[in-house]
Design a protein around this motif. Structure first.
Motif, PDB file in Angstrom:
ATOM      1  N   VAL A 100     -25.789  21.706  45.482  1.00 26.48           N
ATOM      2  CA  VAL A 100     -25.281  21.477  44.130  1.00 26.48           C
ATOM      3  C   VAL A 100     -25.995  22.364  43.105  1.00 26.48           C
ATOM      4  O   VAL A 100     -25.355  22.967  42.245  1.00 26.48           O
ATOM      5  N   SER A 101     -27.318  22.477  43.194  1.00 27.57           N
ATOM      6  CA  SER A 101     -28.017  23.307  42.192  1.00 27.57           C
ATOM      7  C   SER A 101     -27.609  24.770  42.343  1.00 27.57           C
ATOM      8  O   SER A 101     -27.485  25.499  41.352  1.00 27.57           O
ATOM      9  N   TYR A 102     -27.370  25.205  43.562  1.00 30.14           N
ATOM     10  CA  TYR A 102     -26.892  26.578  43.765  1.00 30.14           C
ATOM     11  C   TYR A 102     -25.552  26.782  43.060  1.00 30.14           C
ATOM     12  O   TYR A 102     -25.322  27.783  42.379  1.00 30.14           O
ATOM     13  N   ASN A 103     -24.657  25.813  43.210  1.00 31.91           N
ATOM     14  CA  ASN A 103     -23.337  25.919  42.585  1.00 31.91           C
ATOM     15  C   ASN A 103     -23.407  25.828  41.066  1.00 31.91           C
ATOM     16  O   ASN A 103     -22.589  26.420  40.368  1.00 31.91           O
ATOM     17  N   CYS A 104     -24.393  25.075  40.564  1.00 34.64           N
ATOM     18  CA  CYS A 104     -24.483  24.877  39.116  1.00 34.64           C
ATOM     19  C   CYS A 104     -25.274  25.974  38.423  1.00 34.64           C
ATOM     20  O   CYS A 104     -25.140  26.151  37.215  1.00 34.64           O
ATOM     21  N   VAL A 105     -26.125  26.679  39.155  1.00 32.00           N
ATOM     22  CA  VAL A 105     -27.007  27.644  38.502  1.00 32.00           C
ATOM     23  C   VAL A 105     -27.021  29.009  39.208  1.00 32.00           C
ATOM     24  O   VAL A 105     -26.592  30.009  38.643  1.00 32.00           O
ATOM     25  N   GLN A 141     -36.243  25.780  40.118  1.00 32.92           N
ATOM     26  CA  GLN A 141     -36.971  26.117  41.351  1.00 32.92           C
ATOM     27  C   GLN A 141     -38.419  25.634  41.272  1.00 32.92           C
ATOM     28  O   GLN A 141     -38.964  25.090  42.224  1.00 32.92           O
ATOM     29  N   ARG A 142     -39.040  25.865  40.121  1.00 32.75           N
ATOM     30  CA  ARG A 142     -40.432  25.430  39.967  1.00 32.75           C
ATOM     31  C   ARG A 142     -40.541  23.909  40.109  1.00 32.75           C
ATOM     32  O   ARG A 142     -41.411  23.394  40.822  1.00 32.75           O
ATOM     33  N   PHE A 143     -39.633  23.205  39.436  1.00 31.55           N
ATOM     34  CA  PHE A 143     -39.769  21.748  39.497  1.00 31.55           C
ATOM     35  C   PHE A 143     -39.425  21.221  40.890  1.00 31.55           C
ATOM     36  O   PHE A 143     -40.002  20.230  41.340  1.00 31.55           O
ATOM     37  N   ALA A 144     -38.518  21.905  41.571  1.00 35.98           N
ATOM     38  CA  ALA A 144     -38.227  21.520  42.959  1.00 35.98           C
ATOM     39  C   ALA A 144     -39.511  21.622  43.793  1.00 35.98           C
ATOM     40  O   ALA A 144     -39.815  20.731  44.606  1.00 35.98           O
ATOM     41  N   GLY A 151     -44.642  15.226  47.656  1.00 32.78           N
ATOM     42  CA  GLY A 151     -44.255  14.564  48.905  1.00 32.78           C
ATOM     43  C   GLY A 151     -42.780  14.211  48.998  1.00 32.78           C
ATOM     44  O   GLY A 151     -42.363  13.512  49.931  1.00 32.78           O
ATOM     45  N   VAL A 152     -41.963  14.672  48.045  1.00 26.73           N
ATOM     46  CA  VAL A 152     -40.524  14.349  48.104  1.00 26.73           C
ATOM     47  C   VAL A 152     -39.853  15.272  49.115  1.00 26.73           C
ATOM     48  O   VAL A 152     -40.029  16.488  49.067  1.00 26.73           O
ATOM     49  N   LEU A 173     -31.317  18.623  38.670  1.00 27.50           N
ATOM     50  CA  LEU A 173     -30.942  19.754  39.520  1.00 27.50           C
ATOM     51  C   LEU A 173     -31.998  20.039  40.585  1.00 27.50           C
ATOM     52  O   LEU A 173     -31.671  20.430  41.714  1.00 27.50           O
ATOM     53  N   ALA A 174     -33.275  19.834  40.234  1.00 30.24           N
ATOM     54  CA  ALA A 174     -34.344  20.077  41.210  1.00 30.24           C
ATOM     55  C   ALA A 174     -34.212  19.108  42.393  1.00 30.24           C
ATOM     56  O   ALA A 174     -34.438  19.479  43.544  1.00 30.24           O
ATOM     57  N   CYS A 175     -33.834  17.869  42.096  1.00 28.62           N
ATOM     58  CA  CYS A 175     -33.601  16.909  43.185  1.00 28.62           C
ATOM     59  C   CYS A 175     -32.507  17.426  44.116  1.00 28.62           C
ATOM     60  O   CYS A 175     -32.665  17.426  45.336  1.00 28.62           O
ATOM     61  N   THR A 176     -31.407  17.867  43.508  1.00 22.76           N
ATOM     62  CA  THR A 176     -30.285  18.320  44.351  1.00 22.76           C
ATOM     63  C   THR A 176     -30.677  19.554  45.149  1.00 22.76           C
ATOM     64  O   THR A 176     -30.152  19.793  46.226  1.00 22.76           O
ATOM     65  N   ARG A 177     -31.597  20.355  44.612  1.00 25.24           N
ATOM     66  CA  ARG A 177     -31.978  21.582  45.307  1.00 25.24           C
ATOM     67  C   ARG A 177     -32.679  21.280  46.637  1.00 25.24           C
ATOM     68  O   ARG A 177     -32.500  21.984  47.617  1.00 25.24           O
ATOM     69  N   ILE A 178     -33.463  20.201  46.646  1.00 30.11           N
ATOM     70  CA  ILE A 178     -34.229  19.895  47.863  1.00 30.11           C
ATOM     71  C   ILE A 178     -33.601  18.741  48.645  1.00 30.11           C
ATOM     72  O   ILE A 178     -34.163  18.276  49.632  1.00 30.11           O
ATOM     73  N   GLY A 179     -32.453  18.264  48.185  1.00 31.06           N
ATOM     74  CA  GLY A 179     -31.751  17.228  48.956  1.00 31.06           C
ATOM     75  C   GLY A 179     -32.253  15.818  48.735  1.00 31.06           C
ATOM     76  O   GLY A 179     -32.020  14.935  49.554  1.00 31.06           O
TER      77      GLY A 179
END
Ligand code: 7RM
Length: 671
Positions: A100-105, A141-144, A151-152, A173-179
């Motif tokens: 999702v983050s890839y598609n949004c950004v 990306q940084r927040f991901a 530990g997420v 978006l950072a959440c969606t980046r790492i699933g």
């Protein structure tokens, strides 16, 4: 209703569009007898949809239609099957994977649009930030990586409890980046509400802020979070944005400042390829019981429908438009139409932190003018508040950049619709009245602004691809008349369940009418095939065996020139089953009196019929509303029936209802 039920009124061929630029003619049209509004000619000429081809495609093969919408996204792996449907469980784009983050950004940056503005953010005190897609990519990306460092991992849940600052979008978006799935909890909720949601979701990390600005003062978040976290064993890390400089307590080893972690984080984080049906987020919504439901939304179908609806309902032209959805990101409207839909489409949006009356009651209109907002999406409760404040506020600003207006959250009474069209839209902008729910994920019923002839107060027709039908008590389809709104076919952004409670999902949404999703709303279809939403079914009154909608009575009241806002409930009555009780806020400068009350009761009787005449009418300065602006009729019913007040903790201002109870006790009633 079938997808082509709107043919007679949607076709350009059958409707003469209103003259372009002819403002005077449009104003006359606003007050004409039939009150129907074909889309303006100049709007039609540039619209993303101005013929019935989308309707035709969806009617011909609905799965092929949705597959085409899904193809607007970038998939890591294309799906094997569009839909697997085991009623009431749907899986969309099965076998497909995407991020999702890839598609949004990322994809916008890769296409050379890194310098394009994603958000014009404005804080309540007047500070501002412009965030480009390139900057958003860097922060996400940084927040991901920060989340990973805490530990997420893929499959975990992260709770977000924040004000309307850019960091809330970054965190989602950072959440969606790492699933990881997020669970955003509205910043106005209490410590107890936060605690229950964190525990139900079993969240590992909490992202919050010290406070957010509200009416000139810091409204604390971190202190509430600390109270909640005392009973949240699953949370091992907390990230805190310093928004207001309130210097909150920080727990060593658990709490971290955003401004320490993010600049120091690794700036590169590869997006995870997520399954189409992997959990994207949870969003809690209150139902009829005390325990809030964690509504589950997944990845591929959700993003497909929010991108599709955002593009066509708001007629988005990403290179020209400045779009503003004035909801809070803590509600589903914020998820779908501040974050995911607009970003998937590469839009430029406004994000505003504060209240509409700070520092003055023209704040929104000053924002519209300064950023050149072209599309405004807000709730009827906001529009009625602006009506109450008066036309002099919008008149202080140049609103000519606006070209489209949207409404969501409640039925919009025709009077508010007309006011919005005239005083905000300059009799120039189509209005899209969009019906949907937390559970539906995206817009379901709405005009298409370059195609649909609108009627004030009607959400018009289901969108292409959506099968909405009105049924009677026995589940028979109603062609013309009132009943219950149901959805008869699965749709991509539908909820996938209630977190941790699959039985409750089937029972709540699929048991009342077998084979149909029941939304909980009453609706009627008029002779022209237009849908009118009548509010939640528990808001439908039964007076002497006649079904009277609270919305219709409210509309009639608000239609009176002295009335700013009204809420109507049915109270138990020995003779008539239910009696109609009206709570009315008058416009500024109007004085409550017995004569005025009688006048208003008569007005309703004239408008709808004697059966709808309120038995009791109570004047109030304000109405009890949830923090998302929905009137809490349940509490007004408690007042009307003389009960001890129920739970008022979800109210924006609990004092309002106590004052109303005092006045109701003193109000005259008809024998
Ligand atoms: C988006 C949102 C859902 C409930 C829904 C309705 C009411 C929403 C409209 C509307 C009439 C509309 N999600 N509702 N939009 N009623 N016309 N255009 O609000 O989950 O918070 O609420 O809101 O009763 O069931 S929600």
């Amino acid at each position: 209703m079938s997808d082509d039920g709107s043919k007679a009124t949607d076709g350009r061929a059958t409707d003469a569009p209103a003259g372009s630029g002819a403002v005077t003619a449009s104003i006359e049209a606003l007050f004409s007898e039939d009150r129907t509004f074909p889309p303006p000619e100049d709007f039609v000429a540039r619209a993303n949809v101005n013929d019935r081809s989308l309707h035709d495609e969806a009617a011909a093969d609905v799965l092929a239609f949705w597959a085409r919408q899904a193809d607007a996204l970038d998939w890591v792996r294309r799906w094997d099957s569009v839909l697997e449907w085991n009623l009431p469980f749907a899986q969309w784009f099965v076998g497909g994977s995407l991020n999702v983050s890839y598609n949004c950004v990322d994809r916008h940056v890769l296409a050379g649009r890194g310098d394009k503005v994603a958000f014009y953010w404005e804080g309540e005190p007047g500070d501002a930030r412009t965030i480009t897609y390139g900057e958003l990519l860097d922060e996400v990306q940084r927040f991901a990586n920060v989340l990973k460092g805490l530990g997420v991992t893929r499959g975990d849940r992260v709770c977000i409890y924040m004000p309307m600052v850019p960091e809330v979008v970054v965190a989602m978006l950072a959440c969606t980046r790492i699933g990881a799935a997020h669970s955003v909890v509205f910043g106005g909720f209490s410590a107890g509400a936060l605690r229950d949601r964190i525990n139900d979701a079993d969240a590992k990390v909490l992202v919050t802020a010290d406070a957010g600005w509200r009416r000139g003062k810091p409204s604390p978040l971190k202190p509430n979070a600390d109270v909640a976290l005392a009973d949240c064993p699953s949370v091992s890390g907390v990230v805190v944005v310093d928004r207001c400089g309130t210097d909150p307590d920080m727990v060593e080893g658990r709490d971290w400042w955003w401004h320490d972690l993010v600049p120091a984080a690794d700036p590169a984080c590869e997006p995870e390829a997520m399954g189409s049906e992997d959990l994207l987020y949870l969003l809690y919504t209150s139902g009829t019981t005390a325990k809030p439901k964690g509504i589950m939304h997944t990845t591929g179908g959700y993003l497909t429908q929010v991108a599709y609806t955002h593009k066509f309902v708001f007629d988005l032209h990403p290179d020209d438009d400045v779009y503003w959805c004035a909801a809070d990101v803590g509600w589903v409207t914020g998820h779908s139409y501040i974050v995911y839909g607009p970003l998937a489409n590469g839009a430029t949006s406004v994000l505003y932190e504060g209240t509409p009356d700070h520092p003055a009651r023209d704040r929104w209109w000053s924002i519209v003018q300064r950023y050149g907002v072209t599309i405004l999406y807000c709730a009827p409760t906001a529009i009625r508040t602006f009506m109450k404040w008066g036309t002099q506020e919008p008149e202080k600003h140049d609103l000519s950049s606006l070209r489209l207006l949207g409404s969501v959250g409640e039925p919009i009474n025709p009077e508010a619709w007309m006011w919005y069209a005239l005083h905000i839209g300059g009799a120039r902008c189509p209005i899209v009245d969009t019906w949907w729910q937390t559970e539906t994920g995206g817009i379901m019923i709405s005009p298409l602004p370059g195609l649909t002839t609108t009627k004030p107060g009607s959400a018009t027709h289901p969108l292409p691809g959506i099968s909405a039908e009105v049924v009677d008590d026995d589940g028979n389809v109603v062609e013309v008349g009132g009943g219950y709104l149901t959805i008869s076919q699965p749709w991509p952004s539908m909820l996938r369940g209630i977190y941790g409670d699959p039985d409750r999902y089937a029972e709540t949404y699929w048991s009342r009418f077998p084979g149909r999703y029941f939304a909980g709303d009453g609706a009627k279809l008029d002779e022209d095939g237009y849908l009118w939403l009548l509010g939640r079914v528990d808001d439908v009154m039964n007076v002497s065996g006649h079904r009277v909608s609270t919305t219709e009575v409210e509309s009639a009241l608000v239609d009176h020139p002295t009335v700013a806002e009204a809420a109507v409930v049915g109270a138990n009555d020995e003779t008539t089953g239910q009696a109609i009780i009206a709570y009315v806020t008058l416009k500024g400068g109007q004085e409550p009196s017995d004569e005025r009350g009688e006048d208003l009761r008569r007005h309703v009787a004239t408008r709808i019929g004697p059966i709808a005449r309120p038995k009791t009418l109570v004047f109030t300065d304000d109405l009890p509303k949830t923090r998302s602006g929905k009137i809490m009729r349940r509490l007004l019913r408690d007042v009307a029936e003389g009960r001890v007040l129920g739970d008022t903790t979800t109210l924006a201002d609990p004092a309002v209802v106590e004052e109303i109870a005092r006045r109701a006790a003193a109000a005259p009633a008809e024998g």
